[in-house]
Design an enzyme around this catalytic site. Sequence first.
Site, PDB file in Angstrom:
ATOM      1  N   CYS A  94      28.030  79.130  49.420  1.00 37.15           N
ATOM      2  CA  CYS A  94      28.902  79.441  48.296  1.00 37.15           C
ATOM      3  C   CYS A  94      28.286  80.480  47.347  1.00 37.15           C
ATOM      4  O   CYS A  94      28.217  81.648  47.702  1.00 37.15           O
ATOM      5  CB  CYS A  94      29.297  78.150  47.583  1.00 37.15           C
ATOM      6  N   HIS A 194      29.875  73.264  50.841  1.00 39.94           N
ATOM      7  CA  HIS A 194      28.847  72.672  49.982  1.00 39.94           C
ATOM      8  C   HIS A 194      28.321  71.336  50.492  1.00 39.94           C
ATOM      9  O   HIS A 194      28.908  70.725  51.368  1.00 39.94           O
ATOM     10  CB  HIS A 194      29.460  72.385  48.610  1.00 39.94           C
TER      11      HIS A 194
END
Length: 245
Positions: A94, A194
Site C-alpha cells: 500500500c 494489508h
Amino acid sequence: MELTICHLYPDVLNLYGDRGNILCLRRRLEWRGIEVTVTEKPIGSERSLGNCDLIFIGGGQDFEQETLLADLHQGKDAELCAAINDGVAVLAICGGYQMLGNYYETYDGHRCDFIGAIDLCTIGSAVRMIGNYMFRCDAESGGAVVVGFENHSGKTRLGEGVKPLGRVIAGYGNNGEDGTEGVRWKNVFGTYSHGPLLPKNPGLCDNILLTALIRKYGHATLDPLDDTAENRAHDEMAARLTKTG
Ligand code: GLN
C-alpha cells in the site's frame, strides 16, 4: 542457505500489523532449516539496503508517508532504486508500494515525490477503497488466488510496459477501474493488500522467498510445508468473497 531481510521504516509504515508478514517470511524459512536475519531500518538509520536479499516495506497513512520523506530523500531513495535494479526481492504494501513509484498526490493536494524506481503514480480520490478483496496473480507471479484487505484513497496507474501483480476478482485493487492489482517489476512485488497477506496466502510467500533465494544462489527449491490450516482460512475467505464479489 540463508537470507537477510531488511524491514524498511518499521517505525512509521506498519498499518494493520503489516509486520506480521516478516514473521511469516521468517518462520517459513526457519521451518525449512534456512537461516534468517532481520534488520530494521527506521527513520534516521544508517543506509545499506544493498546488503540484503529481501526488503519489506509496509503501508501507512498519508501522514506517515509525508513524515518519512525527508529521511527517504537523504540517500535511501537512491539506494532503494539501486537495490531494485540489482534484483533484490522487495515486498511493498500500500503506502510502501506507492513509495516505489514517481509520486503520490493526496486528495487534498499535497504532493509526495517518491523514488521513481518503477513507472507508476498515484492520485488520491474522494472515495476510499476499503474492504476484503481478492485477486489472481499473473502466471509469472505464480497464478495463485490471493485474499487480502485494502484501504486506500490513492488510485495507482501503471506506466507503459509495467505489469501488475495480478487481476482483481473482487474489490478495487490499483484503482477500481482497470482491473489491475499491484505491480510486478524485476523482483519487486507491490500490492495494496494489508495486514496478514502472507500468512493467509502461503503460496505467494513462498514465491517471494524463492525469488530471493534464486537471485542469491542461482537455483533453489523449498520443501513443502503442511499448510492445511492456512489453506482452510484462505478458502473460507475466498468463498465469502465469491458470494459477495
Ligand atoms: N495513504 C495512502 C492512500 O490512502 C496509503 C494508505 C495505506 O497504506 N493504507 O492511498
